[in-house]
Design a protein around this motif. Structure first.
Motif, PDB file in Angstrom:
ATOM      1  N   ASP A 121     -24.970  38.010  82.430  1.00 46.21           N
ATOM      2  CA  ASP A 121     -25.834  37.684  81.298  1.00 46.21           C
ATOM      3  C   ASP A 121     -25.838  36.175  81.052  1.00 46.21           C
ATOM      4  O   ASP A 121     -26.889  35.586  80.769  1.00 46.21           O
ATOM      5  CB  ASP A 121     -25.385  38.422  80.034  1.00 46.21           C
ATOM      6  N   LEU A 122     -24.656  35.558  81.153  1.00 46.70           N
ATOM      7  CA  LEU A 122     -24.585  34.099  80.989  1.00 46.70           C
ATOM      8  C   LEU A 122     -25.411  33.393  82.066  1.00 46.70           C
ATOM      9  O   LEU A 122     -26.149  32.455  81.785  1.00 46.70           O
ATOM     10  CB  LEU A 122     -23.131  33.619  81.071  1.00 46.70           C
ATOM     11  N   GLU A 123     -25.302  33.873  83.275  1.00 47.18           N
ATOM     12  CA  GLU A 123     -26.064  33.278  84.379  1.00 47.18           C
ATOM     13  C   GLU A 123     -27.558  33.450  84.149  1.00 47.18           C
ATOM     14  O   GLU A 123     -28.354  32.536  84.378  1.00 47.18           O
ATOM     15  CB  GLU A 123     -25.642  33.932  85.692  1.00 47.18           C
ATOM     16  N   TYR A 124     -27.962  34.619  83.683  1.00 51.34           N
ATOM     17  CA  TYR A 124     -29.375  34.903  83.386  1.00 51.34           C
ATOM     18  C   TYR A 124     -29.887  33.947  82.317  1.00 51.34           C
ATOM     19  O   TYR A 124     -30.978  33.399  82.433  1.00 51.34           O
ATOM     20  CB  TYR A 124     -29.505  36.364  82.937  1.00 51.34           C
ATOM     21  N   LEU A 125     -29.100  33.751  81.263  1.00 51.25           N
ATOM     22  CA  LEU A 125     -29.489  32.844  80.186  1.00 51.25           C
ATOM     23  C   LEU A 125     -29.592  31.414  80.702  1.00 51.25           C
ATOM     24  O   LEU A 125     -30.541  30.703  80.367  1.00 51.25           O
ATOM     25  CB  LEU A 125     -28.496  32.932  79.025  1.00 51.25           C
ATOM     26  N   MET A 126     -28.639  30.992  81.543  1.00 52.37           N
ATOM     27  CA  MET A 126     -28.675  29.635  82.083  1.00 52.37           C
ATOM     28  C   MET A 126     -29.913  29.402  82.945  1.00 52.37           C
ATOM     29  O   MET A 126     -30.530  28.348  82.880  1.00 52.37           O
ATOM     30  CB  MET A 126     -27.419  29.358  82.923  1.00 52.37           C
ATOM     31  N   LYS A 127     -30.284  30.391  83.734  1.00 50.05           N
ATOM     32  CA  LYS A 127     -31.424  30.237  84.638  1.00 50.05           C
ATOM     33  C   LYS A 127     -32.756  30.301  83.906  1.00 50.05           C
ATOM     34  O   LYS A 127     -33.690  29.582  84.236  1.00 50.05           O
ATOM     35  CB  LYS A 127     -31.390  31.297  85.726  1.00 50.05           C
ATOM     36  N   ASN A 128     -32.877  31.178  82.923  1.00 51.17           N
ATOM     37  CA  ASN A 128     -34.172  31.409  82.292  1.00 51.17           C
ATOM     38  C   ASN A 128     -34.394  30.609  81.012  1.00 51.17           C
ATOM     39  O   ASN A 128     -35.550  30.398  80.622  1.00 51.17           O
ATOM     40  CB  ASN A 128     -34.351  32.905  81.999  1.00 51.17           C
ATOM     41  N   ASP A 129     -33.322  30.180  80.346  1.00 55.29           N
ATOM     42  CA  ASP A 129     -33.472  29.395  79.114  1.00 55.29           C
ATOM     43  C   ASP A 129     -32.287  28.425  79.002  1.00 55.29           C
ATOM     44  O   ASP A 129     -31.369  28.647  78.206  1.00 55.29           O
ATOM     45  CB  ASP A 129     -33.537  30.343  77.910  1.00 55.29           C
ATOM     46  N   PRO A 130     -32.303  27.351  79.774  1.00 60.41           N
ATOM     47  CA  PRO A 130     -31.156  26.440  79.746  1.00 60.41           C
ATOM     48  C   PRO A 130     -30.959  25.789  78.377  1.00 60.41           C
ATOM     49  O   PRO A 130     -29.822  25.593  77.937  1.00 60.41           O
ATOM     50  CB  PRO A 130     -31.473  25.404  80.820  1.00 60.41           C
ATOM     51  N   GLU A 131     -32.036  25.480  77.691  1.00 61.07           N
ATOM     52  CA  GLU A 131     -31.910  24.890  76.352  1.00 61.07           C
ATOM     53  C   GLU A 131     -31.302  25.891  75.374  1.00 61.07           C
ATOM     54  O   GLU A 131     -30.486  25.534  74.528  1.00 61.07           O
ATOM     55  CB  GLU A 131     -33.281  24.412  75.845  1.00 61.07           C
ATOM     56  N   GLY A 132     -31.703  27.138  75.476  1.00 61.15           N
ATOM     57  CA  GLY A 132     -31.131  28.183  74.632  1.00 61.15           C
ATOM     58  C   GLY A 132     -29.651  28.377  74.908  1.00 61.15           C
ATOM     59  O   GLY A 132     -28.859  28.642  73.994  1.00 61.15           O
ATOM     60  N   TYR A 133     -29.274  28.255  76.176  1.00 59.14           N
ATOM     61  CA  TYR A 133     -27.856  28.366  76.543  1.00 59.14           C
ATOM     62  C   TYR A 133     -27.056  27.241  75.892  1.00 59.14           C
ATOM     63  O   TYR A 133     -26.000  27.480  75.306  1.00 59.14           O
ATOM     64  CB  TYR A 133     -27.706  28.323  78.066  1.00 59.14           C
ATOM     65  N   LYS A 134     -27.567  26.013  75.996  1.00 60.30           N
ATOM     66  CA  LYS A 134     -26.873  24.859  75.401  1.00 60.30           C
ATOM     67  C   LYS A 134     -26.742  25.024  73.892  1.00 60.30           C
ATOM     68  O   LYS A 134     -25.688  24.765  73.312  1.00 60.30           O
ATOM     69  CB  LYS A 134     -27.621  23.568  75.720  1.00 60.30           C
ATOM     70  N   LEU A 135     -27.810  25.468  73.255  1.00 62.10           N
ATOM     71  CA  LEU A 135     -27.801  25.661  71.808  1.00 62.10           C
ATOM     72  C   LEU A 135     -26.814  26.750  71.411  1.00 62.10           C
ATOM     73  O   LEU A 135     -26.057  26.601  70.445  1.00 62.10           O
ATOM     74  CB  LEU A 135     -29.203  26.009  71.317  1.00 62.10           C
ATOM     75  N   ALA A 136     -26.804  27.856  72.143  1.00 59.82           N
ATOM     76  CA  ALA A 136     -25.891  28.960  71.834  1.00 59.82           C
ATOM     77  C   ALA A 136     -24.437  28.511  71.988  1.00 59.82           C
ATOM     78  O   ALA A 136     -23.576  28.858  71.154  1.00 59.82           O
ATOM     79  CB  ALA A 136     -26.172  30.150  72.735  1.00 59.82           C
ATOM     80  N   MET A 137     -24.137  27.739  73.029  1.00 61.42           N
ATOM     81  CA  MET A 137     -22.764  27.269  73.241  1.00 61.42           C
ATOM     82  C   MET A 137     -22.373  26.276  72.146  1.00 61.42           C
ATOM     83  O   MET A 137     -21.226  26.266  71.689  1.00 61.42           O
ATOM     84  CB  MET A 137     -22.629  26.615  74.620  1.00 61.42           C
ATOM     85  N   ALA A 138     -23.333  25.472  71.695  1.00 63.29           N
ATOM     86  CA  ALA A 138     -23.039  24.495  70.639  1.00 63.29           C
ATOM     87  C   ALA A 138     -22.823  25.192  69.299  1.00 63.29           C
ATOM     88  O   ALA A 138     -22.018  24.732  68.484  1.00 63.29           O
ATOM     89  CB  ALA A 138     -24.175  23.485  70.527  1.00 63.29           C
ATOM     90  N   MET A 139     -23.475  26.282  69.062  1.00 60.05           N
ATOM     91  CA  MET A 139     -23.374  26.988  67.775  1.00 60.05           C
ATOM     92  C   MET A 139     -22.367  28.133  67.807  1.00 60.05           C
ATOM     93  O   MET A 139     -22.278  28.911  66.854  1.00 60.05           O
ATOM     94  CB  MET A 139     -24.755  27.518  67.369  1.00 60.05           C
ATOM     95  N   ARG A 140     -21.603  28.223  68.854  1.00 64.67           N
ATOM     96  CA  ARG A 140     -20.640  29.312  69.004  1.00 64.67           C
ATOM     97  C   ARG A 140     -19.562  29.213  67.916  1.00 64.67           C
ATOM     98  O   ARG A 140     -19.016  28.157  67.653  1.00 64.67           O
ATOM     99  CB  ARG A 140     -19.994  29.206  70.377  1.00 64.67           C
ATOM    100  N   ARG A 141     -19.304  30.360  67.287  1.00 60.55           N
ATOM    101  CA  ARG A 141     -18.270  30.409  66.244  1.00 60.55           C
ATOM    102  C   ARG A 141     -16.972  30.911  66.841  1.00 60.55           C
ATOM    103  O   ARG A 141     -16.975  31.664  67.815  1.00 60.55           O
ATOM    104  CB  ARG A 141     -18.691  31.347  65.128  1.00 60.55           C
ATOM    105  N   GLU A 142     -15.907  30.517  66.201  1.00 62.31           N
ATOM    106  CA  GLU A 142     -14.606  31.056  66.607  1.00 62.31           C
ATOM    107  C   GLU A 142     -14.504  32.475  66.079  1.00 62.31           C
ATOM    108  O   GLU A 142     -14.734  32.733  64.904  1.00 62.31           O
ATOM    109  CB  GLU A 142     -13.471  30.215  66.016  1.00 62.31           C
ATOM    110  N   ASN A 143     -14.181  33.355  66.945  1.00 62.54           N
ATOM    111  CA  ASN A 143     -14.040  34.760  66.572  1.00 62.54           C
ATOM    112  C   ASN A 143     -12.633  35.190  66.992  1.00 62.54           C
ATOM    113  O   ASN A 143     -12.317  35.260  68.178  1.00 62.54           O
ATOM    114  CB  ASN A 143     -15.102  35.599  67.274  1.00 62.54           C
ATOM    115  N   PRO A 144     -11.766  35.457  66.022  1.00 64.58           N
ATOM    116  CA  PRO A 144     -10.393  35.823  66.377  1.00 64.58           C
ATOM    117  C   PRO A 144     -10.320  37.158  67.124  1.00 64.58           C
ATOM    118  O   PRO A 144      -9.407  37.383  67.916  1.00 64.58           O
ATOM    119  CB  PRO A 144      -9.676  35.910  65.031  1.00 64.58           C
ATOM    120  N   ASP A 145     -11.290  38.023  66.860  1.00 59.47           N
ATOM    121  CA  ASP A 145     -11.282  39.320  67.535  1.00 59.47           C
ATOM    122  C   ASP A 145     -12.639  39.517  68.241  1.00 59.47           C
ATOM    123  O   ASP A 145     -13.500  40.262  67.758  1.00 59.47           O
ATOM    124  CB  ASP A 145     -11.051  40.422  66.494  1.00 59.47           C
ATOM    125  N   PRO A 146     -12.875  38.837  69.378  1.00 56.45           N
ATOM    126  CA  PRO A 146     -14.187  38.946  70.038  1.00 56.45           C
ATOM    127  C   PRO A 146     -14.381  40.333  70.650  1.00 56.45           C
ATOM    128  O   PRO A 146     -13.454  40.938  71.173  1.00 56.45           O
ATOM    129  CB  PRO A 146     -14.135  37.873  71.112  1.00 56.45           C
TER     130      PRO A 146
END
Length: 190
Positions: A121-146
């Motif tokens: 899924d990460l690879e799919y996101l990187m290939k099809n929406d690289p800007e969306g991938y960057k934004l999602a990684m930048a807005m990632r929250r810390e989740n103690p129980d992922p």
């Protein structure tokens, strides 16, 4: 009274004489036989060569106009059909793009929540929406129980169907590079 009866008798005698004369005279031809003997002359149409040529020319021109109208109508129908086919292919392409974008948004939402996303899924996101991938990684929250998210991709996407079906998506996938930019974005997010 006697006068009346004598008058009536005389009148009856005259009528019977007149009827006898008509019966003795040769019967005139019946009305049905009369038209056969005295048929009015039939209408005749005689045309000169010039008039005949004129009529033929008018018929030819009318035929050519009709053929021109049919050709124009056929051309209009052909252009309408080709426009509909173009619109249909454009609509199909947009539908495929929308499906890809929808899947990318679901993957990005899972990343932003801090959940674990399958690597394909990460690879799919990187290939099809690289800007969306960057934004999602930048807005990632810390989740103690992922949570482990299920893949949103279907078999076609896993087998590389998105690369084959999306002609417009290929340049975006090339722009993502080999993942060097993605590594920088993930390092910045940490």
């Amino acid at each position: 009274m006697e006068l009346r009866t004598t008058r009536e008798m005389r009148r009856n005698e005259q009528l019977s004489k007149a009827l006898a004369k008509k019966a003795d005279a040769p019967a005139p031809a019946s009305p049905q036989a009369q038209p056969a003997q005295q048929q009015p002359p039939a209408d005749k149409l005689t045309l000169s060569r010039q008039a005949l040529n004129f009529l033929e020319e008018q018929n030819r021109k009318m035929w050519e106009r009709d053929m021109e109208r049919q050709r124009r109508r056929s051309d209009r129908l052909d252009s309408s059909i080709s426009e509909l086919e173009n619109a249909k292919s454009k609509l199909d392409s947009m539908g495929r793009q929308l499906k890809v974008l929808n899947k990318c948004q679901k993957i990005a939402a899972s990343i932003m929540k801090g959940n674990r996303v399958p690597p394909e899924d990460l690879e799919y996101l990187m290939k099809n929406d690289p800007e969306g991938y960057k934004l999602a990684m930048a807005m990632r929250r810390e989740n103690p129980d992922p949570e482990d998210e299920k893949s949103v991709l279907d078999e076609e996407d896993r087998n590389g169907g998105a690369r084959e079906t999306g002609g417009e998506e290929a340049p975006a996938a090339e722009g993502a590079g080999s993942g060097e930019g993605c590594g920088e974005a993930s390092a910045a997010a940490e």
